[in-house]
Design a protein around this motif. Structure first.
Motif, short mmCIF file in Angstrom:
data_model
loop_
_atom_site.label_atom_id
_atom_site.label_comp_id
_atom_site.label_asym_id
_atom_site.label_seq_id
_atom_site.Cartn_x
_atom_site.Cartn_y
_atom_site.Cartn_z
N GLU A 10 0.83 -1.19 0.00
CA GLU A 10 0.00 0.00 0.00
C GLU A 10 0.87 1.25 0.00
O GLU A 10 2.03 1.22 0.41
CB GLU A 10 -0.95 0.02 1.20
CG GLU A 10 -0.28 -0.01 2.54
CD GLU A 10 -1.28 -0.03 3.69
OE1 GLU A 10 -2.49 -0.25 3.45
OE2 GLU A 10 -0.86 0.18 4.84
N ASN A 27 -13.00 5.36 -7.97
CA ASN A 27 -12.26 4.19 -7.52
C ASN A 27 -12.59 3.04 -8.46
O ASN A 27 -13.76 2.67 -8.58
CB ASN A 27 -12.68 3.84 -6.09
CG ASN A 27 -11.69 2.94 -5.38
OD1 ASN A 27 -10.67 2.57 -5.93
ND2 ASN A 27 -12.00 2.58 -4.16
N TRP A 43 -8.19 2.07 -4.26
CA TRP A 43 -7.78 2.77 -3.05
C TRP A 43 -8.85 2.64 -1.97
O TRP A 43 -10.01 2.33 -2.24
CB TRP A 43 -7.51 4.24 -3.35
CG TRP A 43 -8.63 4.99 -4.01
CD1 TRP A 43 -8.85 5.15 -5.34
CD2 TRP A 43 -9.71 5.70 -3.36
NE1 TRP A 43 -9.98 5.89 -5.58
CE2 TRP A 43 -10.52 6.26 -4.39
CE3 TRP A 43 -10.04 5.93 -2.04
CZ2 TRP A 43 -11.66 7.00 -4.10
CZ3 TRP A 43 -11.17 6.68 -1.75
CH2 TRP A 43 -11.97 7.20 -2.77
N TRP A 51 -5.24 5.50 0.76
CA TRP A 51 -4.16 4.55 0.52
C TRP A 51 -4.41 3.80 -0.79
O TRP A 51 -5.50 3.26 -1.00
CB TRP A 51 -4.08 3.53 1.65
CG TRP A 51 -3.73 4.11 3.00
CD1 TRP A 51 -4.55 4.76 3.86
CD2 TRP A 51 -2.44 4.07 3.63
NE1 TRP A 51 -3.88 5.14 4.98
CE2 TRP A 51 -2.57 4.74 4.88
CE3 TRP A 51 -1.19 3.56 3.26
CZ2 TRP A 51 -1.51 4.89 5.76
CZ3 TRP A 51 -0.13 3.70 4.13
CH2 TRP A 51 -0.29 4.36 5.36
N PHE A 52 -3.41 3.79 -1.68
CA PHE A 52 -3.45 2.89 -2.82
C PHE A 52 -3.18 1.48 -2.30
O PHE A 52 -2.21 1.25 -1.59
CB PHE A 52 -2.38 3.25 -3.85
CG PHE A 52 -2.61 4.56 -4.54
CD1 PHE A 52 -3.86 4.90 -5.02
CD2 PHE A 52 -1.56 5.45 -4.74
CE1 PHE A 52 -4.09 6.10 -5.68
CE2 PHE A 52 -1.77 6.65 -5.39
CZ PHE A 52 -3.03 6.98 -5.85
N GLN A 53 -4.06 0.54 -2.67
CA GLN A 53 -3.87 -0.83 -2.17
C GLN A 53 -3.90 -1.84 -3.31
O GLN A 53 -2.85 -2.14 -3.88
CB GLN A 53 -4.94 -1.15 -1.11
CG GLN A 53 -4.66 -0.54 0.25
CD GLN A 53 -5.43 -1.20 1.35
OE1 GLN A 53 -6.46 -1.84 1.15
NE2 GLN A 53 -4.93 -1.07 2.58
N TRP A 56 -1.42 -2.08 -6.27
CA TRP A 56 -0.23 -1.26 -6.06
C TRP A 56 1.02 -2.14 -6.00
O TRP A 56 2.09 -1.77 -6.48
CB TRP A 56 -0.34 -0.42 -4.79
CG TRP A 56 0.97 0.22 -4.42
CD1 TRP A 56 1.78 -0.08 -3.37
CD2 TRP A 56 1.66 1.24 -5.16
NE1 TRP A 56 2.92 0.68 -3.39
CE2 TRP A 56 2.87 1.50 -4.48
CE3 TRP A 56 1.37 1.96 -6.31
CZ2 TRP A 56 3.79 2.44 -4.93
CZ3 TRP A 56 2.29 2.89 -6.77
CH2 TRP A 56 3.48 3.14 -6.07
#
Length: 248
Positions: A10, A27, A43, A51-53, A56
């Motif tokens: 993340e 998103n 995210w 948070w980019f998850q 990523w």
């Protein structure tokens, strides 16, 4: 890039950027590298931070500790990335490829042929959603027997990208929180394309993504074109599209 940003799966978006720009960002977001490769990054919002998850980690595997990454926001869901290596020069992007990158949505494009007998008028559908949201485009209901429709003036993102957002007022009234496959076709043609519709429960809007890119390429959609989406059926959800070309 720090080690925890590379290996924890993340990446936190700076709070200053979130406070200024993040209210209307869809998103997932789509990140585009200089070599044209694109990747959808999902995210989440946690304790006021974004948070980019999901996905990523697939981007991070091409980065190293000490690299500098510039995220240039282009509007809508689009970001352009530039990556500087340890020598402060741009890296070689030629080796960066994603097996399931956004372009592969083209492979999921499906179309079928139907007769005009398969097209029926939708019934007005009221949604339980009450939150307000912003949407762009002209909207009309089925007053007087007319099919409900909305018009979308194409931006560079919607004409050449991989998704577009359905105006909130329209999706609330006629689509509710529908998620699944919808069908679109050009007015006067029998070929119907399948696209994926997703509803974001947190941000309260509906997007069309998978399947839109090959449709846009097939009909050479351009920035400034105006597409009229007429809802001709509610089950399965179907739209007939009329294209008014820019300048005409």
């Amino acid at each position: 890039m720090q080690n925890h940003e590379l290996y924890n799966g993340e990446l936190r978006v700076p709070r200053q950027f979130v406070d200024k720009y993040w209210k209307s960002i869809p998103n997932p977001v789509v990140m585009t590298l200089p070599n044209g490769v694109q990747k959808e990054i999902f995210w989440i919002k946690r304790d006021g931070d974004v948070w980019f998850q999901k996905n990523w980690e697939k981007m991070a595997k091409f980065l190293k500790f000490g690299y500098v990454v510039f995220f240039k926001y282009m509007g809508g869901s689009c970001f352009k990335l530039e990556i500087l290596g340890l020598n402060s020069l741009e890296i070689d992007y030629s080796n960066i490829k994603f097996i399931d990158q956004v372009e592969n949505n083209d492979n999921g494009a499906e179309f079928v042929e139907v007769s005009d007998d398969d097209i029926e008028m939708p019934k007005s559908k009221k949604s339980k959603r009450t939150r307000k949201g912003k949407g762009k485009g002209k909207i009309s209901s089925n007053v007087g027997g007319m099919n409900p429709f909305f018009e979308l003036t194409l931006t560079k993102t919607t004409a050449k990208g991989y998704l577009f957002r359905i105006p909130c007022k329209f999706s609330r009234r006629y689509m509710g929180d529908f998620e699944g496959i919808a069908r679109i076709r050009i007015f006067g043609e029998k070929r119907i394309w399948k696209v994926t519709v997703k509803y974001d429960h947190e941000l309260d809007y509906t997007i069309v993504n998978r399947g839109w890119k090959p449709f846009a390429e097939e009909y050479n959609l351009q920035t400034g074109d105006v597409c009229k989406f007429e809802m001709t059926r509610s089950g399965p959800i179907s739209f007939t599209i009329t294209i008014n070309r820019v300048g005409e």
